[in-house]
Scaffold this active site. Sequence first.
Site, PDB file in Angstrom:
ATOM      1  N   GLU A 269       1.093  -1.019   0.155  1.00 50.88           N
ATOM      2  CA  GLU A 269      -0.086   0.208  -0.130  1.00 50.88           C
ATOM      3  C   GLU A 269       1.082   0.595  -0.042  1.00 50.88           C
ATOM      4  OE1 GLU A 269      -1.559   3.156   1.458  1.00 50.88           O
ATOM      5  OE2 GLU A 269      -2.343   2.380   2.611  1.00 50.88           O
ATOM      6  N   CYS A 303      -2.046   8.384   2.196  1.00 51.88           N
ATOM      7  CA  CYS A 303      -1.717   8.356   1.254  1.00 51.88           C
ATOM      8  C   CYS A 303      -2.658   8.765   0.246  1.00 51.88           C
ATOM      9  CB  CYS A 303      -1.513   6.882   1.151  1.00 51.88           C
ATOM     10  SG  CYS A 303      -1.990   5.942   2.722  1.00 51.88           S
ATOM     11  N   GLU A 400       3.899  13.317  -4.581  1.00 58.52           N
ATOM     12  CA  GLU A 400       3.220  13.089  -3.474  1.00 58.52           C
ATOM     13  C   GLU A 400       3.968  14.469  -2.142  1.00 58.52           C
ATOM     14  OE1 GLU A 400       3.284   9.054  -0.799  1.00 58.52           O
ATOM     15  OE2 GLU A 400       1.255   9.871  -0.189  1.00 58.52           O
TER      16      GLU A 400
END
Length: 499
Positions: A269, A303, A400
């Site tokens: 993940e 996230c 990110e």
Amino acid sequence: MNQMIQSGFLSQEVSNFVSKTHHLFINNKMVAAKSGETFAVLNPANGEKIADVPHANPEDVDDAVRAARAAFESGPWARMTPVDRGKLVWRLGDLIEKHADELAQLESLDNGKPITAARGVDLNFGVELLRYMGGWSTKILGNSVPVSLEGDWHAYTMREPVGVCAQIVPWNYPLLMAIWKIAPALAAGCTMVLKPAEQTPLSALRLAEIIAEAGIPEGVVNIVTGDGRTGAALVEHPDVDKVAFTGSTDTGKRIMKTGADTVKKVSLELGGKSPAIVFPDAEMDVTIPGLATGIFFNAGQSCTASSRIFAHKSVYDKVVAGLEAEANKAIIGPGLDPSTTLGPITSDEQFQKVCGYIDAGRNDGAEIVFGGKRWGNEGYFVEPTVLANTTNDMSVIREEIFGPVVCVIPFGDDDGHDELVQKANDTDFGLGASVFTRDIGHAHKLARRIKAGTVWINTHLPNDVALPFGGYKQSGYGREMGFEAVELYTQVKTVLAKL
Ligand code: ADP
């Protein structure tokens, strides 16, 4: 810490736990790391050291894996009925609930998140997930399969636990991520070695004590603290059957490569850069708080944060002004202060990274509508930041950031359905996405075409214990929560009998 105790924010009980000598948790015993090496844990609100924690080396990892192997192959866990296993998972949930206030304080101190969020979200969610997963332990079924071979046959499948699992978790939701990992693995009957992130190991160490208190048999859950070297030793270990990892995409790629040497089952993940699309008909009273929660909750260290907002030109100004107003409302401060709504970034390294991205955005020509600076003069605080007029080639859009920094991009009527889908999907990631509109048909059509593991409609961020969660593309694979998470910790055996 004394200041926190005096202010009433930190209980003496939690302070005592933090100050004690910490150990690794192997075979339900607290053991010292073989090397005697430790690392410092810092308070992100002021950068001060709060604890020293042992660094597990490959020998310690080997001990933990042996303990997990022994518990998997023999002993009470290997023989336990599904009902009894379920009861233990449920009991762990009950005990975490009993200690929830204390765990929330610990989490807030170590990670920096607001105590209200730690208690109201992380702890409640973790308890709920343990109860939900405890229920699955009795419902892991195989099939009876009709076969077309000549003669008389009986064929069936069964789902067996995958074995010894290495579970490596990050620092953004330390305890919750640990529970996301251990709850389904316990339900499936696996044994495990959990490694919390080196930035935030304290709640996992307290969890170790609660696991022993719950009566989970020895060796079933082992907890080793350390940095990436400890994680790598787990991934390399030949007797680990599966690695479940949550963290950065770069580390995930490394884990996949290393895991290949021993053909480990790997689930990942990883990062995200979730788009949120706002159409002209969107209800602004719902949209603005939804977008703001999506990016500012947990200081943007989620996230699935709504970090890439596409707003239709006709509502673009409203969206930018709304986000600015929401950012302005944030009460910034140490997580332990109950009035805080935006805590510090969890580590200095991440703080530097977030500041670097804001500078890059500024240099690339993004307009800083709100924030854009460090807050205060100690700790790792970043102001909630709104960047307008961002374009798809900027690093703030492509990478990110993992901080409270939101980018807003306008789109117009000439951007049809296809163009919009293309823009939303123009990223290496695919974890989450959201669509804000009153036209529900339109929203569902887009939901089909957006490449992401979760698509929200008129909201962004919420998860539920029953809903599978995970990534498309470079956001990883495998699903956590829901029955999919239990499946992740099982493998299918076929039995074929000639009658
Ligand atoms: P970040 O860069 O945001 O700290 P990472 O993905 O590096 O995120 O860290 C997430 C988790 O992965 C942490 O528990 C960390 O110690 C662990 N980790 C880091 N490097 C490795 C590695 N090479 N192998 C296994 N685990 C690792």
